[in-house]
Design a protein around this motif. Sequence first.
Motif, short mmCIF file in Angstrom:
data_model
loop_
_atom_site.label_atom_id
_atom_site.label_comp_id
_atom_site.label_asym_id
_atom_site.label_seq_id
_atom_site.Cartn_x
_atom_site.Cartn_y
_atom_site.Cartn_z
N THR A 260 0.50 -1.03 -0.34
CA THR A 260 -0.34 -0.41 -0.11
C THR A 260 0.68 1.14 0.08
OG1 THR A 260 -1.41 -1.49 1.68
CG2 THR A 260 -1.90 0.71 1.67
N ARG B 294 -10.73 12.30 9.04
CA ARG B 294 -11.14 11.65 7.88
C ARG B 294 -11.84 12.16 7.34
NH1 ARG B 294 -15.13 8.32 6.07
NH2 ARG B 294 -14.64 6.60 4.78
N HIS C 293 -10.71 12.74 -1.02
CA HIS C 293 -10.52 12.08 -1.81
C HIS C 293 -11.23 10.65 -2.14
CE1 HIS C 293 -5.92 11.73 -2.00
NE2 HIS C 293 -5.87 12.12 -0.60
N LYS D 178 -8.68 13.73 -6.01
CA LYS D 178 -8.14 13.05 -6.13
C LYS D 178 -8.39 11.57 -5.62
CE LYS D 178 -3.68 9.64 -6.26
NZ LYS D 178 -3.89 9.16 -7.45
N GLN E 126 -10.76 7.89 -4.23
CA GLN E 126 -9.86 6.70 -3.39
C GLN E 126 -10.41 5.83 -4.73
OE1 GLN E 126 -11.88 5.81 -0.68
NE2 GLN E 126 -10.36 6.42 0.42
N PRO E 127 -9.63 4.89 -6.22
CA PRO E 127 -9.58 3.67 -6.90
C PRO E 127 -10.53 3.29 -6.59
CG PRO E 127 -7.21 3.15 -5.60
CD PRO E 127 -8.07 4.50 -5.11
N PRO F 133 -10.83 -0.37 -0.20
CA PRO F 133 -11.95 -0.51 1.01
C PRO F 133 -12.43 0.70 2.04
CG PRO F 133 -9.53 -1.01 1.06
CD PRO F 133 -9.74 -0.71 -0.21
N ALA G 44 -12.98 1.06 4.44
CA ALA G 44 -12.12 0.97 5.86
C ALA G 44 -12.10 2.81 6.69
CB ALA G 44 -11.49 0.09 5.91
N GLN H 10 -10.44 4.13 9.02
CA GLN H 10 -8.77 3.94 9.77
C GLN H 10 -7.12 3.52 8.62
OE1 GLN H 10 -7.81 4.55 13.00
NE2 GLN H 10 -10.13 4.00 13.61
N CYS I 260 -3.48 1.08 6.43
CA CYS I 260 -3.00 0.26 5.39
C CYS I 260 -2.15 1.48 4.89
CB CYS I 260 -4.10 0.14 4.44
SG CYS I 260 -5.47 -0.97 5.02
N HIS I 261 -2.37 2.89 4.93
CA HIS I 261 -1.14 3.85 4.24
C HIS I 261 -0.46 4.66 5.34
CE1 HIS I 261 -3.83 3.66 0.07
NE2 HIS I 261 -4.71 3.43 1.07
C1 HEC Z 1 -7.65 -1.92 4.89
C2 HEC Z 1 -6.67 -1.13 4.12
C3 HEC Z 1 -6.89 0.01 3.55
C4 HEC Z 1 -7.58 1.29 4.36
C5 HEC Z 1 -8.21 1.13 5.84
C6 HEC Z 1 -7.25 2.76 3.52
N1 HEC Z 1 -7.03 2.09 1.83
FE1 HEC Z 1 -6.76 3.56 0.94
N2 HEC Z 1 -5.83 1.78 0.11
C7 HEC Z 1 -5.73 0.86 -0.27
C8 HEC Z 1 -5.05 -0.28 -1.53
C9 HEC Z 1 -4.44 -1.62 -0.97
C10 HEC Z 1 -5.05 0.75 -2.25
C11 HEC Z 1 -4.49 0.25 -3.46
C12 HEC Z 1 -2.98 0.24 -3.24
C13 HEC Z 1 -1.88 1.20 -3.58
O1 HEC Z 1 -2.48 1.67 -4.56
O2 HEC Z 1 -2.37 2.31 -2.75
C14 HEC Z 1 -4.80 2.37 -1.64
C15 HEC Z 1 -5.32 3.52 -2.36
C16 HEC Z 1 -5.22 4.44 -2.02
C17 HEC Z 1 -5.15 5.70 -3.00
C18 HEC Z 1 -4.97 5.58 -3.99
C19 HEC Z 1 -3.10 5.95 -3.95
C20 HEC Z 1 -2.77 5.96 -5.66
O3 HEC Z 1 -2.05 7.26 -6.43
O4 HEC Z 1 -2.49 4.77 -6.49
C21 HEC Z 1 -6.11 6.79 -1.91
C22 HEC Z 1 -5.87 8.30 -2.34
C23 HEC Z 1 -5.86 6.51 -1.29
N3 HEC Z 1 -6.41 4.60 -0.20
C24 HEC Z 1 -6.67 7.07 0.24
C25 HEC Z 1 -7.72 6.95 1.53
C26 HEC Z 1 -7.86 6.98 1.97
C27 HEC Z 1 -8.46 8.42 2.26
C28 HEC Z 1 -8.39 5.96 3.48
C29 HEC Z 1 -8.84 6.08 4.75
C30 HEC Z 1 -10.29 6.98 4.74
C31 HEC Z 1 -7.77 4.52 3.56
N4 HEC Z 1 -7.30 4.84 1.43
C32 HEC Z 1 -7.76 4.05 3.76
C33 HEC Z 1 -5.93 -0.07 0.89
C34 HEC Z 1 -6.71 0.68 2.29
#
Ligand code: HEC
Length: 86
Positions: A30, A45, A52, A58, A60-61, A65, A67, A69, A73-74
């Motif tokens: 991640t 958040r 996001h 930007k 989220q893809p 998830p 989730a 927190q 993961c990040h």
């Molecule tokens: C359960 C794990 C998990 C949690 C909790 C999580 N993420 Fe993610 N996120 C991922 C995964 C897996 C990816 C896809 C892989 C990657 O590119 O990092 C992703 C990708 C992203 C990306 C795109 C990154 C890119 O440039 O490709 C963003 C923006 C993002 N997350 C924002 C958030 C935000 C804001 C939160 C909190 C509200 C959050 N994430 C919580 C697992 C998580």
Amino acid sequence: MKLNKRDTIFLLIVAGVIIFLTVGATERTTKSVPDNDTHKNVTSRAQCMACHGVEGVKPQPLGHPKANQCFQCHTQPEHWVGSSKK
Ligand code: HEC
Ligand code: HEC
């Protein structure tokens, strides 16, 4: 102890598996949260999702998830001002 060919192959396979597992365990798949001015000052958040969420600059893809927190993961930015990882 004398090793025959079969023992040697077995030991190589065991060593390979151990290396594979230890390398895999330390590698994060991640992306970390960027350590820039935008990210190190965000402490909730809701703020994350302003940028996001689907309408944000930007999103989220797809299939990300649901989730809450983010930092579970990040990885947090190094100079983050908020409280430490919960
Ligand atoms: C359960 C794990 C998990 C949690 C909790 C999580 N993420 Fe993610 N996120 C991922 C995964 C897996 C990816 C896809 C892989 C990657 O590119 O990092 C992703 C990708 C992203 C990306 C795109 C990154 C890119 O440039 O490709 C963003 C923006 C993002 N997350 C924002 C958030 C935000 C804001 C939160 C909190 C509200 C959050 N994430 C919580 C697992 C998580
Ligand atoms: C003011 C808008 C804004 C806020 C608030 C914001 N982000 Fe971002 N985020 C961005 C932008 C724009 C990018 C892509 C450009 C960049 O790397 O800075 C990004 C990129 C990311 C990435 C992907 C990094 C990569 O390598 O592609 C992650 C993960 C992420 N943000 C997580 C978060 C989390 C978690 C929060 C809340 C603590 C947050 N962001 C708050 C605008 C924002």
